[in-house]
Motif scaffolding. Structure first.
Motif, mmCIF file in Angstrom:
data_model
loop_
_atom_site.group_PDB
_atom_site.id
_atom_site.type_symbol
_atom_site.label_atom_id
_atom_site.label_comp_id
_atom_site.label_asym_id
_atom_site.label_seq_id
_atom_site.Cartn_x
_atom_site.Cartn_y
_atom_site.Cartn_z
ATOM 1 N N ARG A 1 -6.661 17.200 -9.885
ATOM 2 C CA ARG A 1 -5.917 17.025 -11.255
ATOM 3 C C ARG A 1 -6.059 18.790 -11.798
ATOM 4 N NH1 ARG A 1 -6.149 15.063 -16.927
ATOM 5 N NH2 ARG A 1 -4.741 16.793 -17.586
ATOM 6 N N LYS B 1 -8.368 5.498 -9.906
ATOM 7 C CA LYS B 1 -6.825 5.838 -9.983
ATOM 8 C C LYS B 1 -6.325 6.039 -11.443
ATOM 9 C CE LYS B 1 -5.237 3.371 -6.413
ATOM 10 N NZ LYS B 1 -6.681 2.888 -5.647
ATOM 11 N N ILE C 1 -3.192 19.570 -2.967
ATOM 12 C CA ILE C 1 -3.726 18.609 -3.969
ATOM 13 C C ILE C 1 -3.557 17.214 -3.118
ATOM 14 C CG2 ILE C 1 -3.039 17.292 -6.217
ATOM 15 C CD1 ILE C 1 -2.208 20.004 -7.310
ATOM 16 N N LEU C 2 -2.326 17.160 -2.388
ATOM 17 C CA LEU C 2 -2.183 15.947 -1.661
ATOM 18 C C LEU C 2 -3.314 16.000 -0.586
ATOM 19 C CD1 LEU C 2 1.542 15.724 -0.612
ATOM 20 C CD2 LEU C 2 0.112 14.616 -2.493
ATOM 21 N N SER D 1 -6.211 14.452 -2.696
ATOM 22 C CA SER D 1 -5.959 12.933 -2.814
ATOM 23 C C SER D 1 -6.091 12.135 -1.822
ATOM 24 C CB SER D 1 -4.506 12.736 -3.615
ATOM 25 O OG SER D 1 -4.055 13.719 -4.331
ATOM 26 N N THR E 1 2.491 1.614 -3.396
ATOM 27 C CA THR E 1 1.625 2.149 -4.219
ATOM 28 C C THR E 1 1.047 3.703 -3.993
ATOM 29 O OG1 THR E 1 0.581 0.063 -4.115
ATOM 30 C CG2 THR E 1 -0.847 1.589 -5.515
ATOM 31 N N TYR E 2 0.874 3.969 -2.922
ATOM 32 C CA TYR E 2 0.708 5.631 -2.697
ATOM 33 C C TYR E 2 1.562 6.283 -3.226
ATOM 34 C CZ TYR E 2 -1.130 9.668 -0.405
ATOM 35 O OH TYR E 2 -1.470 10.931 -0.365
ATOM 36 N N LEU E 3 2.885 6.099 -2.725
ATOM 37 C CA LEU E 3 4.172 6.909 -3.050
ATOM 38 C C LEU E 3 4.175 7.110 -4.499
ATOM 39 C CD1 LEU E 3 6.604 6.249 -0.395
ATOM 40 C CD2 LEU E 3 5.635 7.987 -0.524
ATOM 41 N N THR E 4 3.971 6.206 -5.300
ATOM 42 C CA THR E 4 4.174 6.118 -6.596
ATOM 43 C C THR E 4 3.084 6.979 -7.282
ATOM 44 O OG1 THR E 4 3.619 3.855 -6.749
ATOM 45 C CG2 THR E 4 5.584 4.685 -7.842
ATOM 46 N N GLU E 5 2.058 7.010 -6.694
ATOM 47 C CA GLU E 5 0.865 8.007 -7.056
ATOM 48 C C GLU E 5 0.989 9.120 -6.918
ATOM 49 O OE1 GLU E 5 -2.563 5.762 -6.172
ATOM 50 O OE2 GLU E 5 -2.187 4.081 -7.448
ATOM 51 N N LEU E 6 1.807 9.518 -5.730
ATOM 52 C CA LEU E 6 2.100 10.802 -5.425
ATOM 53 C C LEU E 6 2.985 11.500 -6.345
ATOM 54 C CD1 LEU E 6 1.519 11.970 -2.619
ATOM 55 C CD2 LEU E 6 3.585 11.583 -1.778
ATOM 56 N N LEU E 7 3.724 10.720 -7.231
ATOM 57 C CA LEU E 7 4.647 11.472 -8.314
ATOM 58 C C LEU E 7 3.644 12.117 -9.256
ATOM 59 C CD1 LEU E 7 7.364 8.983 -9.246
ATOM 60 C CD2 LEU E 7 7.598 11.437 -8.515
ATOM 61 N N ALA F 1 -7.932 8.891 -12.736
ATOM 62 C CA ALA F 1 -7.014 10.078 -12.113
ATOM 63 C C ALA F 1 -5.677 10.175 -12.989
ATOM 64 C CB ALA F 1 -6.949 10.228 -10.769
ATOM 65 N N GLN G 1 0.986 -1.280 0.062
ATOM 66 C CA GLN G 1 -0.086 0.226 0.058
ATOM 67 C C GLN G 1 0.903 1.270 -0.167
ATOM 68 O OE1 GLN G 1 -2.529 1.079 -0.612
ATOM 69 N NE2 GLN G 1 -4.583 -0.077 0.253
ATOM 70 N N VAL H 1 0.973 22.043 -3.620
ATOM 71 C CA VAL H 1 1.123 20.566 -3.326
ATOM 72 C C VAL H 1 0.371 20.148 -2.084
ATOM 73 C CG1 VAL H 1 2.896 18.765 -2.513
ATOM 74 C CG2 VAL H 1 3.462 20.402 -4.490
ATOM 75 N N LEU I 1 11.498 6.731 -6.465
ATOM 76 C CA LEU I 1 11.023 7.392 -5.152
ATOM 77 C C LEU I 1 12.367 8.297 -4.959
ATOM 78 C CD1 LEU I 1 9.948 4.617 -2.954
ATOM 79 C CD2 LEU I 1 8.561 6.381 -4.351
ATOM 80 N N LEU J 1 11.087 11.885 -6.234
ATOM 81 C CA LEU J 1 10.024 12.260 -5.240
ATOM 82 C C LEU J 1 10.358 12.896 -4.102
ATOM 83 C CD1 LEU J 1 6.526 12.328 -4.997
ATOM 84 C CD2 LEU J 1 7.208 10.085 -3.890
ATOM 85 N N ARG K 1 -8.922 9.013 -1.165
ATOM 86 C CA ARG K 1 -8.384 7.675 -0.952
ATOM 87 C C ARG K 1 -9.110 7.076 0.035
ATOM 88 N NH1 ARG K 1 -4.179 4.253 -1.192
ATOM 89 N NH2 ARG K 1 -3.707 4.093 -3.132
ATOM 90 N N ILE L 1 -13.032 12.941 -16.509
ATOM 91 C CA ILE L 1 -12.904 11.969 -15.263
ATOM 92 C C ILE L 1 -13.989 11.869 -14.498
ATOM 93 C CG2 ILE L 1 -11.409 12.004 -13.239
ATOM 94 C CD1 ILE L 1 -9.553 13.899 -14.247
ATOM 95 N N VAL M 1 -11.090 13.903 -7.185
ATOM 96 C CA VAL M 1 -9.977 13.486 -7.817
ATOM 97 C C VAL M 1 -9.826 14.352 -9.037
ATOM 98 C CG1 VAL M 1 -8.989 11.620 -9.625
ATOM 99 C CG2 VAL M 1 -9.911 11.021 -7.042
ATOM 100 N N ILE N 1 6.395 8.134 -15.120
ATOM 101 C CA ILE N 1 6.522 6.855 -14.397
ATOM 102 C C ILE N 1 5.194 6.281 -13.693
ATOM 103 C CG2 ILE N 1 7.431 5.788 -12.239
ATOM 104 C CD1 ILE N 1 9.944 6.961 -13.162
ATOM 105 N N ALA O 1 0.578 13.252 -8.734
ATOM 106 C CA ALA O 1 -0.300 14.193 -8.098
ATOM 107 C C ALA O 1 0.608 15.520 -8.016
ATOM 108 C CB ALA O 1 -0.677 13.875 -6.552
ATOM 109 N N ILE O 2 1.707 15.530 -8.055
ATOM 110 C CA ILE O 2 2.538 16.937 -8.100
ATOM 111 C C ILE O 2 2.278 17.620 -9.292
ATOM 112 C CG2 ILE O 2 4.807 17.836 -8.065
ATOM 113 C CD1 ILE O 2 5.819 15.464 -6.272
#
Lengths: 347, 316, 282
Positions: C203, B311, C262-263, C266, B104-110, B314, B101, C259, C26, C29, C270, C150, C199, B168, B112-113
């Motif tokens: 975006r 997702k 948006i976070l 999200s 997954t969340y961290l990659t989706e954070l990419l 999104a 989890q 940021v 990561l 990120l 979630r 969306i 969502v 990514i 969201a930026i």
């Protein structure tokens, strides 16, 4: 039906915004917004002027977006803004294709300087028009080229590639630069020409004066042209340029004012004049007026009145602030001529 | 009967709104085409092969922008695909259950930026790093066309890196979905035949191959249209060059930079024509990608529950 | 070495590379978040939220108008996208197999992949050119168009997930189609639909390109839909491109705020998803 209520809420919130008056964040006074756009070259002094003017006149807000001279001309012709601002005067074709007659009003004088980044060179470099033209044409590619060394004897020039930086957006600063280079180099005039947006033979494009000065300050070996205040603010070195009288002059208030002094006597009625490469001693050769553009017969008389009042203020009180930001105030004769011209605006 | 009249009204009314969505797509295509007529009429096919973009003389050739868009997206895919697939494989096959989890969340954070924040980071952090790397590149390699030119920091290389990072999460989340839905029997069959873990994974990917390609194309579609981050780091110079050092220009970037200044009709129409091409290219890429993903998912039969869809929408 | 041994080694290396891939993704990120937090958080102050931008040369000032501008733009965008998107989704869910629905579904998918700058151009052509002015409305329209696909897809998927027993029960009790949908099915799907809206909002909150030539930007406080309006994203872009340290500082603060916004959206989405998963589990 919660969703219906939700939608209603959003619509209601929007409806509230559509209040007829443009309420300001202060006393709920009725405030008129005048929108203008254009040159980045005078943006520092314009933003100060509009802010000071708004303080003196709380019922007016002038919203100026610095999107480049090309943008200013375009949006004015499309009538999506009320006034434009440009450092490259409109061409005859542009004026002809405008929906109605447009007038030019000079506001301040500014200088475009060759800013460069050579980390180990402490001496101030000298340039000539033909040399700068050759650099921008891509013919001179290294800093230790003989042509540069000849004008700068005794300076240890590095064997570094020259990176040319120019504007990527339509810019009056580009216009002034190309105007000077075309006057001093016939080849530049033929190959590139003079306009707010040209087909640059070489180099990197950056957006706005800010972009060019930012890029130059970060990339060693680069050279770009920027308005004087941007070079100073970004702490970028800039060189002296040879004027028509053969002297190497740095851009200062005096040298810029000297450039305008000679033209004050022969100012054309529509104020569209180029003062680059002006004759005379102590003249900085890459100086220019910058203009505000307005329709001679605006349909919106209220905003027309506001802008005429603003221009009169700028030509008197506003000129005092110019020097502190690195712009030269207009010669008095030009101011007098302009005040007369302002009365031609049909309100 | 009253009920069927009501039902018909319901179908009709909701249908109007649905038609609005259809109208939007058609409308965009139509308006873009209509507002680029001047340029289409004047240049015709030469617009796409011309290299000169000269607003002064009224000569407009869009080849540098097409090149810039395609090259930067291609490079971005080359960089991002292995990484995205690696992430998808790791998360769905290799990682400990607990990490799934959060990863997954961290990659989706990419995803969201916002683009502008990527641009900010690109200008202030990535560009100086790339410039240092460009200077450090050994002179023998600098002679290759792909590494030639002055080390500016901004240029095709930096743009490709930022695009890759942005793309990514899209490729990886769809690839992960595909992998998750490969029937267990496939993997178990491979293990039964004595496969190593990696070989079993290869079997799974092979089974979902079409979908994985679709995932890659989804990322490509995203890269083609990216505007803000690219325009801040690519150098904005309309030239066709193989070099990663060279400042170049993309279709989206030139529109963003020059749209407000197109002072004459022809200039504006030329820019809109570029927008039209961008519209068409991204549609084609996206349609192919969706077809591939959809056909793979159908083959796998299992119903995809909404969290991945939400997702994915999104992300897409 | 034996073939088997070699395969095992390859397997281990490949698995290791996958782990490396995760780290490679990561790493940027972490860098971006670190920079945004470090530069932005320290530049946030009360003035940032409450003051207007100061002219060049004067330090201080804030982005109050840009923050409000972004909220106004989102409100306009949502008021366009939510009705159209939801009702379109309702149609697609109720009449899933019709030819018309397939075409509309295809259109929505197409819209999903269109770059945001193309939406900006479209909004310029239909909302700026005809009235000859930039406006918050044009900017909101552009953002709304981006949101529509969306919202459509999420609404459709969620409505389809509502157990058919619910719909059949309502119809069996004599409800008309529209009543069944609006009083029974939609409320059941509502949390999910709201998630979809969240969502979609996340975006568009970060979009800049479509606003450049629709909302245009405004140095002053404005909430009117018919005037140009500032937005957080545009302001950050303007400040980032400038030459002034103070403005760079504020650009980072703006980026930080973006940021965080948006976070939050999200994360909220979630949580709603998780809660729904639990609800829908039989």
């Amino acid at each position: 039906m919660r969703k219906f209520a939700f939608i209603l809420l959003i619509v209601a919130a929007c409806a509230k915004q559509e209040a007829p008056t443009e309420a300001g964040a202060g006393p709920a006074a009725k405030r008129t917004v005048v929108t203008g756009a254009g040159a980045t070259f005078p943006y520092p002094i314009y933003s100060k002027w509009f802010s000071d003017y708004a303080k003196a006149h709380p019922d007016v807000a002038v919203n100026y977006q610095s999107i480049g001279s090309g943008g200013g001309i375009k949006q004015l012709m499309a009538q999506t803004v009320f006034f434009g601002a440009t450092d490259g005067p409109m061409t005859d074709e542009q004026l002809k294709s405008a929906p109605a007659p447009i007038m030019h009003f000079p506001t301040v004088l500014g200088a475009v300087v060759p800013a460069y980044n050579l980390p180990n060179v402490t001496a101030e470099l000298k340039f000539t028009g033909p040399l700068l033209a050759d650099m921008y044409l891509g013919k001179v590619t290294k800093w230790n080229d003989a042509a540069i060394a000849k004008i700068n004897p005794g300076v240890a020039l590095p064997n570094l590639d020259i990176t040319i930086v120019h504007r990527s957006d339509g810019s009056g600063t580009s216009y002034i630069w190309c105007d000077f280079l075309s006057k001093t180099s016939p080849e530049f005039k033929k190959k590139v020409g003079v306009a707010t947006s040209v087909n640059w033979p070489a180099g990197v494009g950056a957006k706005g004066n800010e972009g060019v000065s930012g890029m130059v300050s970060q990339a060693p070996g680069s050279i770009g042209y920027v308005e004087l205040i941007y070079a100073k603010q970004n702490d970028v070195t800039y060189g002296a340029v040879q004027n028509a009288a053969g002297e190497f002059v740095r851009a200062t208030l005096e040298s810029v004012t000297a450039a305008a002094a000679s033209t004050a006597a022969t100012m054309p009625a529509d104020f569209r004049v180029s003062i680059t490469n002006a004759a005379g001693k102590g003249v900085y050769p890459i100086s220019s007026f910058t203009w505000i553009l307005m329709y001679q017969n605006p349909t919106d008389k209220l905003r027309g009145r506001i802008m005429v009042d603003f221009m009169n203020w700028a030509l008197s009180d506003g000129q005092k602030a110019a020097a502190s930001l690195g712009y030269a105030p207009l010669p008095q004769q030009v101011i007098d001529l302009e005040k007369q011209a302002l009365e031609k605006i049909q309100l | 009967m009253r009920r069927s009249a009501d039902d018909r009204i319901f179908r009709f009314t909701t249908g109007i709104f649905a038609a609005l969505v259809l109208l939007l797509v058609v409308g965009i295509g139509f308006e873009l085409w209509r507002q680029s007529m001047l340029s289409i009429a004047k240049f015709g096919f030469k617009f796409w092969t011309g290299r000169v973009w000269d607003p002064v003389s009224g000569e407009f050739g869009a080849l540098p922008f097409i090149w810039g868009t395609l090259y930067s997206s291609l490079l971005a895919m080359l960089i991002s695909t292995p990484i995205a697939l690696g992430i998808a494989i790791y998360i769905s096959e290799l990682s400990p259950k607990m990490l799934r989890q959060p990863l997954t969340y961290l990659t989706e954070l990419l995803a969201a930026i916002p683009s502008i924040v990527y641009g900010l980071w690109g200008v202030f952090v990535l560009t100086p790093i790339v410039r240092k790397l460009e200077i450090l590149m050994p002179p023998t390699l600098r002679k290759l066309p792909i590494f030639s030119g002055p080390p500016l920091g901004v240029g095709m290389g930096t743009a490709a890196i930022i695009l890759a990072i942005m793309v990514i999460p899209f490729t990886s989340s769809v690839a992960r979905e595909i992998l998750k839905n490969v029937p267990v029997a496939q993997r178990e069959g491979a293990y039964a035949l004595g496969a190593t873990r990696w070989e079993a994974i290869k079997v799974a990917i092979g089974y979902g191959k079409t979908g994985v390609i679709g995932a890659i194309m989804l990322g490509l579609g995203r890269a083609l249209g990216e505007t803000m981050a690219v325009t801040m780091v690519i150098g904005n110079n309309p030239q066709v060059s193989l070099s990663l050092y060279a400042p170049q220009y993309t279709m989206a970037a030139v529109i963003a930079n020059e749209f407000t200044e197109a002072a004459d009709e022809l200039y504006l129409h030329a820019l809109i024509e570029i927008g039209l091409l961008l519209f068409i290219i991204t549609i084609v890429v996206n349609v192919i990608s969706r077809l591939l993903i959809w056909s793979t998912k159908r083959r796998m039969t299992r119903v995809i529950v909404f969290p991945p869809v939400a997702k994915e929408e999104a992300a897409a | 070495m034996s073939y088997a041994r070699r395969r095992k080694i390859i397997s281990a290396i490949a698995e290791g590379l996958c782990a490396v891939a995760v780290i490679l993704a990561l790493l940027p990120l972490a860098m971006i978040l670190f920079y945004v937090i470090k530069q932005g958080f320290t530049s946030l102050n009360w003035a940032f939220f409450t003051q207007m931008p100061k002219p060049v040369g004067e330090t201080g000032g804030g982005m109050a108008n840009a923050i409000v501008g972004t909220l106004v733009l989102i409100a306009i965008a949502a008021s366009v996208a939510v009705p159209i998107g939801c009702i379109c989704g309702v149609h697609l869910a109720e009449y899933t197999d019709s030819k018309f629905s397939s075409i509309v579904r295809f259109a929505a998918d197409v819209l999903n992949g269109v770059p945001s700058i193309v939406f900006g151009m479209f909004a310029y052509i239909i909302a700026v050119l005809p009235v000859k002015r930039f406006s918050a409305l044009a900017g909101g329209l552009a953002l709304g168009f981006i949101m529509i696909p969306i919202v459509v897809r999420t609404t459709e998927e969620l409505l389809r997930l509502v157990p058919s027993g619910l719909r059949e029960g309502a119809l069996a009790l004599g409800a008309t189609r529209s009543r069944a949908v609006f009083t029974v099915i939609l409320p059941a799907a509502l949390p999910g639909i709201l998630t979809g809206i969240l969502v979609a909002t996340a975006r568009v909150a970060g979009e800049t390109a479509p606003l450049l030539f629709t909302a245009f930007g405004n140095a002053f406080w404005s909430t009117s839909p018919v005037q140009p309006i500032a937005s957080l994203t545009q302001q950050v872009f303007l400040y980032a491109n400038s030459a002034y340290e103070d403005w760079h500082r504020q650009a980072w603060a703006g980026a930080f705020l973006l940021v965080v916004m948006i976070l939050t959206l999200s994360i909220a989405a979630r949580f709603a998803v998780r809660r729904l998963e639990r609800m829908n589990r039989p």
